[in-house]
Design a protein around this motif. Structure first.
Motif, PDB file in Angstrom:
ATOM      1  N   GLY A 171      36.819 -71.142 107.999  1.00  0.00           N
ATOM      2  CA  GLY A 171      35.937 -71.292 106.847  1.00  0.00           C
ATOM      3  C   GLY A 171      36.499 -70.775 105.541  1.00  0.00           C
ATOM      4  N   GLN A 172      37.779 -70.416 105.544  1.00  0.00           N
ATOM      5  CA  GLN A 172      38.400 -70.018 104.277  1.00  0.00           C
ATOM      6  C   GLN A 172      38.566 -71.246 103.383  1.00  0.00           C
ATOM      7  OE1 GLN A 172      39.028 -67.023 103.176  1.00  0.00           O
ATOM      8  NE2 GLN A 172      38.536 -65.906 105.078  1.00  0.00           N
ATOM      9  N   PRO A 173      38.452 -71.075 102.078  1.00  0.00           N
ATOM     10  CA  PRO A 173      38.500 -72.232 101.181  1.00  0.00           C
ATOM     11  C   PRO A 173      39.746 -73.100 101.346  1.00  0.00           C
ATOM     12  CG  PRO A 173      37.748 -70.301  99.988  1.00  0.00           C
ATOM     13  CD  PRO A 173      38.164 -69.815 101.348  1.00  0.00           C
ATOM     14  N   HIS A 174      40.885 -72.499 101.644  1.00  0.00           N
ATOM     15  CA  HIS A 174      42.131 -73.281 101.727  1.00  0.00           C
ATOM     16  C   HIS A 174      42.284 -74.005 103.057  1.00  0.00           C
ATOM     17  CE1 HIS A 174      44.410 -70.328 104.285  1.00  0.00           C
ATOM     18  NE2 HIS A 174      43.528 -69.494 103.755  1.00  0.00           N
ATOM     19  N   ARG A 175      41.412 -73.706 104.053  1.00  0.00           N
ATOM     20  CA  ARG A 175      41.535 -74.352 105.361  1.00  0.00           C
ATOM     21  C   ARG A 175      40.416 -75.354 105.642  1.00  0.00           C
ATOM     22  NH1 ARG A 175      42.618 -68.725 107.757  1.00  0.00           N
ATOM     23  NH2 ARG A 175      44.898 -68.579 107.870  1.00  0.00           N
ATOM     24  N   ILE A 176      39.304 -75.224 104.986  1.00  0.00           N
ATOM     25  CA  ILE A 176      38.132 -76.001 105.387  1.00  0.00           C
ATOM     26  C   ILE A 176      38.323 -77.493 105.132  1.00  0.00           C
ATOM     27  CG2 ILE A 176      36.898 -75.778 103.185  1.00  0.00           C
ATOM     28  CD1 ILE A 176      35.345 -75.476 106.731  1.00  0.00           C
ATOM     29  N   GLY A 177      39.094 -77.866 104.119  1.00  0.00           N
ATOM     30  CA  GLY A 177      39.284 -79.287 103.801  1.00  0.00           C
ATOM     31  C   GLY A 177      39.976 -80.059 104.909  1.00  0.00           C
ATOM     32  N   PRO A 178      41.164 -79.626 105.350  1.00  0.00           N
ATOM     33  CA  PRO A 178      41.813 -80.329 106.463  1.00  0.00           C
ATOM     34  C   PRO A 178      40.975 -80.332 107.731  1.00  0.00           C
ATOM     35  CG  PRO A 178      43.393 -78.929 105.338  1.00  0.00           C
ATOM     36  CD  PRO A 178      42.042 -78.599 104.765  1.00  0.00           C
ATOM     37  N   PHE A 179      40.274 -79.235 107.993  1.00  0.00           N
ATOM     38  CA  PHE A 179      39.415 -79.184 109.176  1.00  0.00           C
ATOM     39  C   PHE A 179      38.318 -80.241 109.084  1.00  0.00           C
ATOM     40  CE2 PHE A 179      35.501 -77.380 111.119  1.00  0.00           C
ATOM     41  CZ  PHE A 179      35.874 -77.530 112.446  1.00  0.00           C
ATOM     42  N   GLU A 180      37.711 -80.380 107.920  1.00  0.00           N
ATOM     43  CA  GLU A 180      36.669 -81.397 107.763  1.00  0.00           C
ATOM     44  C   GLU A 180      37.234 -82.793 108.003  1.00  0.00           C
ATOM     45  OE1 GLU A 180      33.193 -82.963 104.700  1.00  0.00           O
ATOM     46  OE2 GLU A 180      34.532 -81.336 104.060  1.00  0.00           O
ATOM     47  N   GLU A 181      38.442 -83.040 107.556  1.00  0.00           N
ATOM     48  CA  GLU A 181      39.065 -84.344 107.788  1.00  0.00           C
ATOM     49  C   GLU A 181      39.257 -84.616 109.281  1.00  0.00           C
ATOM     50  OE1 GLU A 181      42.665 -84.384 105.541  1.00  0.00           O
ATOM     51  OE2 GLU A 181      41.631 -83.990 103.637  1.00  0.00           O
ATOM     52  N   ALA A 182      39.605 -83.578 110.050  1.00  0.00           N
ATOM     53  CA  ALA A 182      39.758 -83.748 111.498  1.00  0.00           C
ATOM     54  C   ALA A 182      38.417 -84.091 112.144  1.00  0.00           C
ATOM     55  CB  ALA A 182      40.351 -82.487 112.118  1.00  0.00           C
ATOM     56  N   VAL A 212      29.880 -78.110 107.111  1.00  0.00           N
ATOM     57  CA  VAL A 212      30.820 -79.182 107.423  1.00  0.00           C
ATOM     58  C   VAL A 212      30.527 -79.762 108.800  1.00  0.00           C
ATOM     59  CG1 VAL A 212      33.234 -79.590 108.030  1.00  0.00           C
ATOM     60  CG2 VAL A 212      32.673 -78.462 105.875  1.00  0.00           C
ATOM     61  N   MET A 213      30.251 -78.903 109.764  1.00  0.00           N
ATOM     62  CA  MET A 213      29.914 -79.391 111.098  1.00  0.00           C
ATOM     63  C   MET A 213      28.662 -80.260 111.074  1.00  0.00           C
ATOM     64  SD  MET A 213      30.673 -75.920 113.316  1.00  0.00           S
ATOM     65  CE  MET A 213      29.725 -76.525 114.725  1.00  0.00           C
ATOM     66  N   PRO A 219      27.025 -80.459 116.560  1.00  0.00           N
ATOM     67  CA  PRO A 219      26.250 -79.248 116.829  1.00  0.00           C
ATOM     68  C   PRO A 219      27.168 -78.164 117.376  1.00  0.00           C
ATOM     69  CG  PRO A 219      25.992 -80.783 118.629  1.00  0.00           C
ATOM     70  CD  PRO A 219      26.830 -81.485 117.586  1.00  0.00           C
ATOM     71  N   GLY A 220      26.785 -76.921 117.191  1.00  0.00           N
ATOM     72  CA  GLY A 220      27.574 -75.829 117.724  1.00  0.00           C
ATOM     73  C   GLY A 220      27.073 -75.387 119.089  1.00  0.00           C
ATOM     74  N   SER A 221      27.988 -74.923 119.915  1.00  0.00           N
ATOM     75  CA  SER A 221      27.664 -74.168 121.122  1.00  0.00           C
ATOM     76  C   SER A 221      28.221 -72.775 120.855  1.00  0.00           C
ATOM     77  CB  SER A 221      28.307 -74.792 122.356  1.00  0.00           C
ATOM     78  OG  SER A 221      27.832 -76.107 122.559  1.00  0.00           O
ATOM     79  N   TRP A 239      28.508 -70.228 106.698  1.00  0.00           N
ATOM     80  CA  TRP A 239      27.779 -71.327 106.065  1.00  0.00           C
ATOM     81  C   TRP A 239      28.713 -72.455 105.666  1.00  0.00           C
ATOM     82  CZ3 TRP A 239      25.960 -66.443 106.212  1.00  0.00           C
ATOM     83  CH2 TRP A 239      24.636 -66.283 106.610  1.00  0.00           C
ATOM     84  N   ARG A 240      29.884 -72.121 105.202  1.00  0.00           N
ATOM     85  CA  ARG A 240      30.850 -73.158 104.827  1.00  0.00           C
ATOM     86  C   ARG A 240      31.233 -73.997 106.054  1.00  0.00           C
ATOM     87  NH1 ARG A 240      34.906 -70.143 102.025  1.00  0.00           N
ATOM     88  NH2 ARG A 240      33.763 -70.525 100.088  1.00  0.00           N
ATOM     89  N   MET A 241      31.528 -73.323 107.168  1.00  0.00           N
ATOM     90  CA  MET A 241      31.881 -74.005 108.411  1.00  0.00           C
ATOM     91  C   MET A 241      30.702 -74.807 108.953  1.00  0.00           C
ATOM     92  SD  MET A 241      32.792 -72.188 112.067  1.00  0.00           S
ATOM     93  CE  MET A 241      31.104 -71.505 112.113  1.00  0.00           C
ATOM     94  N   ALA A 242      29.522 -74.191 108.983  1.00  0.00           N
ATOM     95  CA  ALA A 242      28.350 -74.836 109.573  1.00  0.00           C
ATOM     96  C   ALA A 242      27.948 -76.082 108.797  1.00  0.00           C
ATOM     97  CB  ALA A 242      27.189 -73.848 109.633  1.00  0.00           C
TER      98      ALA A 242
END
Length: 293
Positions: free
Chosen positions: A255-266, A81-82, A88-90, A76-79
């Protein structure tokens, strides 16, 4: 002179320079697709003589629980942000997830994500399967995903990236029209199969979060920066002929809390740049097929 093994003939050789021009919708230069691997790992899978499912003896509570974070929290955290940034996901789906955690599959379906098969379990390997066994998995995948989502799968990523010599021919025979199992190009390419047509859509090991965190030992920031560098180069080269960027993900990692922020920025960088056609796998294959058929 030792000639070695013959070329397996999976695809023709087309040098990168001088290819026909591929154009993406809206004049975009790079098609970007995101692949959430929604998976189920068995805690005590049957042992295959060629490969151990876990680095230490099963039942492996630690490894099972680590990966199950995907299906409890981090999907859910990953989805979210996407979806927030229009990606959309494949879905590369362990088909058994439809029974084990139907809520995860339902959430992805409600978001309009596309599904393709990643086998039944990611702890069941294709090595040494008989043709009948492999056919049964393909048929199970088609029927189970259609029953759970209303979608008929079009694509295939072999479970744990394991194959038999007949895998590509079989999925094409069953009407699937793309594979993610070949990592040989940055554009969609034709695959040689016995019957039907099969496209190879660029997947990625290089920017797969599993490789990023487990093989290359990247931090979350380093991985996000790698995605941006990958995107920038492909978007520039795609001005001559449309390229494809794949972002393969595993929620229990990204989707770990410490990684999701930089990923969202990308993702935000790619979404705002203006050169990306953000699409699903089937849409990319269809747009390519219309130009090469």
């Amino acid at each position: 002179m030792n000639e070695g093994a013959p070329d397996p003939g999976l695809y023709d050789h087309h040098p990168y320079r001088g290819r026909p021009t591929i154009e993406w919708p809206g004049g975009k230069s790079v098609a970007v697709w995101v692949v959430p691997n929604l998976e189920y790992y068995e805690i005590d899978p049957p042992i295959h003589p060629k490969r151990k499912p876990w680095p230490h003896p099963a039942p492996s509570v630690v490894n099972f629980a680590h990966r199950d974070h995907s299906n409890r929290v981090s999907h859910w955290r990953m989805a979210e942000v996407m979806s927030k940034h229009g990606f959309p996901g494949s879905v590369s789906l362990s088909v058994a997830l439809c029974q084990h955690h139907p809520e995860v599959v339902a959430d992805a379906n409600e978001r309009g994500w596309e599904f393709f098969s990643h086998g039944i379990y990611n702890t069941r390997y294709s090595y040494d399967m008989t043709e009948a066994q492999e056919r049964a998995i393909i048929e199970d995948s088609i029927a189970t995903v259609e029953d759970a989502t209303g979608q008929r799968i079009r694509g295939w990523l072999a479970p744990a990236l394991t194959h038999t010599p007949r895998t590509l021919d079989l999925i094409a025979e069953y009407g699937l029209d793309y594979t993610c199992d070949l990592y040989h190009d940055d554009q969609v390419q034709e695959v040689e199969v016995a019957k039907g047509k099969l496209a190879s859509i660029p997947y990625s090991l290089e920017v797969n979060d599993h490789y990023g965190f487990f093989v290359y030992n990247m931090s979350g920031r380093e991985y996000a920066d790698t995605l941006v560098r990958q995107y920038e180069r492909l978007a520039t080269e795609g001005k001559k002929s449309g390229t494809v960027m794949c972002i393969p993900l595993h929620a229990y990692l990204i989707g770990q809390p410490h990684r999701i922020g930089p990923f969202e920025e990308a993702l935000e960088h790619i979404a705002k740049d203006g050169r990306a056609w953000i699409a699903r796998a089937g849409e990319i294959v269809d747009a390519w097929r219309e130009q090469v058929a």
